[in-house]
Design a protein around this motif. Structure first.
Motif, PDB file in Angstrom:
ATOM      1  N   GLY A  39       0.738  -1.158   0.082  1.00 20.05           N
ATOM      2  CA  GLY A  39      -0.090  -0.021  -0.074  1.00 20.05           C
ATOM      3  C   GLY A  39       0.744   1.230   0.079  1.00 20.05           C
ATOM      4  O   GLY A  39       1.819   1.467  -0.602  1.00 20.05           O
ATOM      5  N   GLY A  41       2.700   2.589   2.308  1.00 16.53           N
ATOM      6  CA  GLY A  41       4.053   2.587   2.703  1.00 16.53           C
ATOM      7  C   GLY A  41       4.208   2.357   4.424  1.00 16.53           C
ATOM      8  O   GLY A  41       4.941   2.513   4.887  1.00 16.53           O
ATOM      9  N   SER A  42       3.154   1.984   4.917  1.00 14.65           N
ATOM     10  CA  SER A  42       3.122   1.716   6.414  1.00 14.65           C
ATOM     11  C   SER A  42       4.323   0.494   6.362  1.00 14.65           C
ATOM     12  O   SER A  42       4.791   0.222   7.619  1.00 14.65           O
ATOM     13  CB  SER A  42       1.668   1.093   6.926  1.00 14.65           C
ATOM     14  N   ASN A  72      -9.994   0.414  -0.641  1.00 13.44           N
ATOM     15  CA  ASN A  72     -10.819   0.280  -1.711  1.00 13.44           C
ATOM     16  C   ASN A  72     -10.224   0.353  -3.218  1.00 13.44           C
ATOM     17  O   ASN A  72     -10.330   1.353  -4.056  1.00 13.44           O
ATOM     18  CB  ASN A  72     -11.698   1.509  -1.462  1.00 13.44           C
ATOM     19  N   PRO A  73      -9.563  -0.657  -3.455  1.00 11.23           N
ATOM     20  CA  PRO A  73      -8.575  -0.658  -4.728  1.00 11.23           C
ATOM     21  C   PRO A  73      -9.468  -0.508  -5.899  1.00 11.23           C
ATOM     22  O   PRO A  73     -10.603  -1.055  -5.917  1.00 11.23           O
ATOM     23  CB  PRO A  73      -7.956  -2.085  -4.621  1.00 11.23           C
ATOM     24  N   ASP A 103      -7.010  -8.239  -1.535  1.00  9.52           N
ATOM     25  CA  ASP A 103      -7.744  -8.446  -2.836  1.00  9.52           C
ATOM     26  C   ASP A 103      -7.383  -7.954  -3.870  1.00  9.52           C
ATOM     27  O   ASP A 103      -7.728  -8.503  -5.027  1.00  9.52           O
ATOM     28  CB  ASP A 103      -8.938  -7.278  -2.289  1.00  9.52           C
ATOM     29  N   THR A 143      -1.273  -7.532   7.407  1.00 13.28           N
ATOM     30  CA  THR A 143      -0.831  -6.538   8.485  1.00 13.28           C
ATOM     31  C   THR A 143      -1.895  -6.059   9.075  1.00 13.28           C
ATOM     32  O   THR A 143      -1.466  -4.932  10.141  1.00 13.28           O
ATOM     33  CB  THR A 143       0.182  -5.284   7.750  1.00 13.28           C
ATOM     34  N   MET A 144      -2.937  -6.228   8.824  1.00 13.33           N
ATOM     35  CA  MET A 144      -4.353  -5.895   9.425  1.00 13.33           C
ATOM     36  C   MET A 144      -5.241  -6.702   9.606  1.00 13.33           C
ATOM     37  O   MET A 144      -5.564  -7.354   8.428  1.00 13.33           O
ATOM     38  CB  MET A 144      -4.529  -4.587   8.718  1.00 13.33           C
ATOM     39  N   GLY A 154     -12.409 -13.842  -1.794  1.00 14.73           N
ATOM     40  CA  GLY A 154     -12.790 -12.450  -2.107  1.00 14.73           C
ATOM     41  C   GLY A 154     -11.944 -11.541  -2.614  1.00 14.73           C
ATOM     42  O   GLY A 154     -10.830 -11.664  -2.439  1.00 14.73           O
ATOM     43  N   TYR A 185       2.765  -7.563  13.624  1.00 15.45           N
ATOM     44  CA  TYR A 185       2.752  -6.874  12.519  1.00 15.45           C
ATOM     45  C   TYR A 185       1.347  -5.927  12.651  1.00 15.45           C
ATOM     46  O   TYR A 185       1.357  -5.016  11.686  1.00 15.45           O
ATOM     47  CB  TYR A 185       2.473  -7.635  11.184  1.00 15.45           C
ATOM     48  N   THR A 186       0.578  -6.153  13.250  1.00 15.08           N
ATOM     49  CA  THR A 186      -0.826  -5.189  13.446  1.00 15.08           C
ATOM     50  C   THR A 186      -0.694  -4.266  14.466  1.00 15.08           C
ATOM     51  O   THR A 186      -1.612  -3.392  14.715  1.00 15.08           O
ATOM     52  CB  THR A 186      -2.073  -6.158  13.596  1.00 15.08           C
ATOM     53  N   SER A 188       1.144  -1.650  14.623  1.00 11.28           N
ATOM     54  CA  SER A 188       1.028  -0.161  14.262  1.00 11.28           C
ATOM     55  C   SER A 188      -0.022   0.307  13.557  1.00 11.28           C
ATOM     56  O   SER A 188      -0.196   1.417  13.091  1.00 11.28           O
ATOM     57  CB  SER A 188       2.387  -0.165  13.291  1.00 11.28           C
ATOM     58  N   VAL A 189      -1.215  -0.544  13.628  1.00 12.87           N
ATOM     59  CA  VAL A 189      -2.292   0.101  12.613  1.00 12.87           C
ATOM     60  C   VAL A 189      -3.057   0.869  13.641  1.00 12.87           C
ATOM     61  O   VAL A 189      -3.053   0.779  14.602  1.00 12.87           O
ATOM     62  CB  VAL A 189      -3.413  -1.274  12.612  1.00 12.87           C
ATOM     63  N   GLN A 193      -8.555   2.313  12.394  1.00 15.50           N
ATOM     64  CA  GLN A 193      -8.315   1.118  11.468  1.00 15.50           C
ATOM     65  C   GLN A 193      -8.657   0.002  12.137  1.00 15.50           C
ATOM     66  O   GLN A 193      -9.066  -0.994  11.734  1.00 15.50           O
ATOM     67  CB  GLN A 193      -7.025   1.367  10.635  1.00 15.50           C
ATOM     68  N   ASP A 200     -15.801  -5.102  11.069  1.00 20.98           N
ATOM     69  CA  ASP A 200     -15.699  -5.679   9.922  1.00 20.98           C
ATOM     70  C   ASP A 200     -15.944  -7.420  10.097  1.00 20.98           C
ATOM     71  O   ASP A 200     -16.592  -8.011   9.671  1.00 20.98           O
ATOM     72  CB  ASP A 200     -14.589  -5.635   9.071  1.00 20.98           C
ATOM     73  N   HIS A 204     -18.923  -9.747   9.131  1.00 22.81           N
ATOM     74  CA  HIS A 204     -18.863 -10.988   8.715  1.00 22.81           C
ATOM     75  C   HIS A 204     -19.516 -12.332   9.266  1.00 22.81           C
ATOM     76  O   HIS A 204     -20.123 -13.028   8.621  1.00 22.81           O
ATOM     77  CB  HIS A 204     -17.513 -11.475   8.183  1.00 22.81           C
TER      78      HIS A 204
END
Ligand code: NZQ
Ligand code: ZN
Length: 390
Positions: A39, A41-42, A72-73, A103, A143-144, A154, A185-186, A188-189, A193, A200, A204
Motif C-alpha cells: 500500500g 508505505g506503512s 478500496n482498490p 484483494d 498486516t491488518m 474474495g 505486525y498489526t 502499528s495499525v 483502522q 468488519d 462477517h
C-alpha cells in the motif's frame, strides 16, 4: 445441519509472533519473479518490508515492486498491476498489507490472464475464470486483521468511473497459497483502522448468522467467534499492545470469513451491500460503513426472525432470558450491539463518514439487494435504513 457442501481450503497458514520466519520456505516452491504488492508505505515504517525483502532474498527471488495499492482498490490500479505482471513475466504475487492489498493481488492474478475487460467480466458479470485460464498464484503477509482475505477467494474492486464497488468471490485456484499471520505486525495499525477491522469481523459473522433457520453447527461456531471478538475488542481498545487480544482478533478474522462458518447455510450480506454502496460514493473505510448501518438494518429485519435475534441476545451478549418475550430479547440484543459500537469507537452514524441527505438516494440506487436474508428489502426500505443510519 440441512445444507450439503464440499469443504476444502487450500491456504496454508503460518501464525504467531515469529510467523515471518517461514516466509522464505513458503515462497520457495514458486517461480523466480515475484511481484511485491503493498500500500502507501506503512510496511516501510514498521519494519515489515525489511522482513519480507530478507525472506525474498533468502528464497532467491527477483522482485518487482508494485506500491500504492489504496484502500478500496480501483480498476485503474488493477490495470497497472496487470501491465506489470505481463511486462515482467511475474510468476507469483506476494501481497503485504490488509484486505485491500490482498484483494488487489487476487484481482491482478486473474485479470492478467484474461484478454478482455476483466472488470466487466469478473466483477460486473460475476464470471469465473474459464478452465485452463492462467492464474498467477498469490501469497499474503497480513498486516491488518479484518477482511479474512488472507484465506478466502474474495476480491472487492471499485470502478471510480461508474462509482460501483463490487466483490467477486473466486474459487480455490485464486485463494492465497499461503498466508503469514504475525499479530505483532498489526500493532502499528492506527486505532481507528483497528476498530474498523474489528467491526468488519463481527459483521462477517453476523452476515452468515442472520440467515437460515435450521439447527446448524455453523451457527454455534459463529456465536463462539462473536463472543471472542467482543471480549478481545474490549481488551484491545484499552490496550492496543495486548498481544493476546490482537492475536485473538487476527485469528477470529481469518475464521470469520474463510468459508467455514457459512457452510451448510444460506447467508445474507445485505449490510455489506449497503456498505459497498457507501464506500463507492464516499470512499469511506469499509468496516466503519458496516458499523454505521448495522443497527438500523437489523432493527428493520428483526421482526422476520425474532427467535434468531433473541438467541443472538442471549448467547452473544449474555442477556438473561427469564420472563422476556423473544421481541424484548431481540431488541435488547440490538441495543447491546449499538452500545458496543459506541464503546469501541466504531462509526455510530453515516454523517461521520461524510454522508449527507443528498447522497442517500445515489447510495440507495448503488445498493445491491440480497434475497437470502430474513427479508428482501425494496428501494424505499433501503432509503429508510440509510436515513435512520445518518
Ligand atoms: O496503505 P497501507 O500502508 O497498507 O496502509 C493501510 C491502509 O491505509 C493501513 N494499514 C494496514 N496495515 C497496517 C496499516 N497501517 C499501519 N500499520 C499496519 N500494520 O490500514 C489502512 C486500511 O488498509 P486496508 O487494507 O484497506 O484495510 P482492510 O483490511 O480493512 O481492507 C479493506 C478492503 O477489503 C475489502 C473491503 O471492501 C475493502 O476494499 N473486503 C474484502 C473482503 C474479502 N476479500 O473477503 C471482505 C470484506 O468484507 C471487505 O469487503
Ligand atoms: Zn467486510
Amino acid at each position: 445441519m440441512l445444507g450439503n457442501f464440499i469443504y476444502y481450503n487450500p491456504t496454508k497458514l503460518y501464525f504467531g509472533d515469529d510467523a515471518q520466519k517461514h516466509l522464505a520456505e513458503a515462497l520457495r516452491p514458486f517461480g523466480k519473479t515475484v511481484m511485491l504488492a503493498y500500500g502507501s508505505g506503512s510496511i516501510k515504517r514498521n519494519g515489515v518490508y525489511d522482513d519480507v525483502m530478507a525472506a525474498l532474498k533468502e528464497a532467491g527471488k527477483s522482485v518487482v515492486e508494485l506500491s500504492g495499492v489504496m484502500p478500496n482498490p480501483t480498476v485503474e490500479k488493477m490495470e497497472e498491476g496487470v501491465a506489470a505482471v505481463r511486462a515482467n513475466n511475474v510468476d507469483f504475487i506476494l501481497a503485504v498489507g490488509g484486505g485491500s492489498t490482498i484483494d488487489y493481488a487476487k484481482a491482478v492474478s486473474v485479470a492478467a490472464g484474461y484478454d478482455g475487460d476483466a472488470w466487466r467480466h469478473f466483477w460486473v458479470e460475476q464470471a469465473d475464470p474459464a478452465p485452463g485460464q492462467k492464474i498467477v498464484p498469490v501469497g499474503a503477509v497480513l498486516t491488518m486483521a479484518g477482511t479474512g482475505s488472507e484465506m478466502n477467494g474474495g476480491s472487492v474492486i471499485t470502478d471510480t468511473a461508474t462509482k460501483m464497488k463490487i466483490g467477486k468471490v473466486f474459487g480455490e485456484n485464486v485463494m492465497p497459497s499461503f498466508a503469514v499471520l504475525n499479530p505483532r505486525y498489526t500493532f502499528s495499525v492506527p486505532q481507528r483502522q483497528m476498530v474498523a477491522g474489528i467491526f468488519d469481523i463481527m459483521s462477517h459473522i453476523m452476515e452468515q448468522y442472520f440467515s437460515g433457520d435450521d439447527d446448524s453447527t455453523s451457527d454455534y461456531l459463529a456465536e463462539g467467534l462473536m463472543r471472542s471478538v467482543v471480549a478481545s475488542s474490549r481488551a484491545a481498545v484499552k490496550d492496543p499492545m495486548n498481544y493476546e487480544a490482537r492475536s485473538n482478533i487476527m485469528w477470529s478474522a481469518t475464521w470469520a470469513l474463510n468459508t467455514l462458518i457459512g457452510k451448510g447455510k444460506t447467508q445474507d450480506w445485505e449490510v455489506h451491500m449497503l456498505g459497498h454502496a457507501i464506500s463507492a460514493i464516499t470512499d469511506a473505510t469499509h468496516g466503519m460503513t458496516l458499523a454505521a448501518v448495522s443497527p438500523a438494518y437489523y432493527r428493520h429485519i428483526m421482526g422476520y426472525a425474532l427467535d434468531r435475534f433473541a438467541r443472538f441476545a442471549h448467547y452473544v451478549w449474555d442477556i438473561p432470558t427469564e420472563g422476556k418475550s423473544d421481541e424484548q430479547l431481540a431488541s435488547e440484543g440490538l441495543f447491546a450491539l449499538s452500545d458496543w459500537i459506541k464503546e469501541i469507537g466504531a462509526a455510530s452514524g453515516l454523517r461521520e463518514l461524510g454522508v449527507t441527505e443528498e447522497l442517500i438516494e445515489p447510495i440507495a440506487k448503488a445498493t445491491l439487494i440480497s434475497d437470502s436474508g430474513y427479508h428482501t428489502l425494496d428501494f424505499a426500505e433501503v432509503v429508510d435504513i440509510l436515513k435512520e443510519s445518518l
